[in-house]
Design an enzyme around this catalytic site. Structure first.
Site, PDB file in Angstrom:
ATOM      1  N   GLU A   1       0.818  -1.215   0.000  1.00 41.32           N
ATOM      2  CA  GLU A   1       0.000   0.000   0.000  1.00 41.32           C
ATOM      3  C   GLU A   1       0.851   1.264   0.000  1.00 41.32           C
ATOM      4  OE1 GLU A   1      -2.786  -0.290   3.245  1.00 41.32           O
ATOM      5  OE2 GLU A   1      -3.529  -2.233   2.559  1.00 41.32           O
ATOM      6  N   CYS A   2       1.938   1.245  -0.723  1.00 40.02           N
ATOM      7  CA  CYS A   2       2.904   2.338  -0.760  1.00 40.02           C
ATOM      8  C   CYS A   2       2.856   3.035  -2.117  1.00 40.02           C
ATOM      9  CB  CYS A   2       4.302   1.748  -0.511  1.00 40.02           C
ATOM     10  SG  CYS A   2       5.670   2.925  -0.612  1.00 40.02           S
TER      11      CYS A   2
END
Length: 160
Positions: free
Chosen positions: A36-37
């Site tokens: 989730e970066c």
């Protein structure tokens, strides 16, 4: 302190322990990853490197880490599913680890010691920090998260 990368072991996503000795003679690109970066799309570039240069001896090793903005919240099954479904990841993925702090994986303590970051700092700053390791298990270079995988091609090819 260890003499090479081959002195370490780590658990794969499926829970099996793996001695890094199995990668002796390969060029390694070791990356701390997160699902989730903002840099998560680099999975695509890492997979491309692995597919294009794997036949010549490159292996990408992914180490999920939840220490930066809690951007890797999932368990092993969720991480594996995400990587496969979104990026077709076929390179070896390992169990989630810490890369900094008291519980940092010994492999990462070694990598950070061998290739310090800016101004000699050892701490990993963010997801997708990359370490390039030669065929003899020696750490050659550390790359910042913003460095795109494709930008590493010349350095990797020089070691192949």
């Amino acid at each position: 302190m260890s003499n090479s990368i081959y002195d370490f072991r780590a658990s794969r996503l499926n829970g099996e322990e793996e001695q890094l000795e199995v990668y002796r003679g390969k060029v390694l690109l070791i990356v701390n990853t997160a699902s989730e970066c903002g840099f998560t799309p680099q999975y695509a570039g890492l997979e491309t490197l692995y597919r294009n240069l794997g036949v010549r001896g490159l292996v990408v090793l992914g180490f999920p880490c939840n220490q930066f903005g809690a951007q890797e919240p999932g368990d092993a099954a969720a991480i594996g599913q995400f990587c496969q479904a979104n990026f077709g990841v076929s390179f070896p993925m390992f169990a989630k680890i810490d890369v900094n702090g008291d519980n940092a994986h010994p492999l990462y303590n070694y990598l950070k010691h061998e290739a310090a970051g800016l101004l000699g700092t050892e701490a990993i700053k963010w997801n997708f920090t990359k370490f390039l390791v030669d065929r003899n298990g020696q750490v050659v270079e550390r790359y910042a998260p913003a460095t795109k995988p494709e930008e590493l091609t010349p350095a990797i090819e020089a070691l192949l």
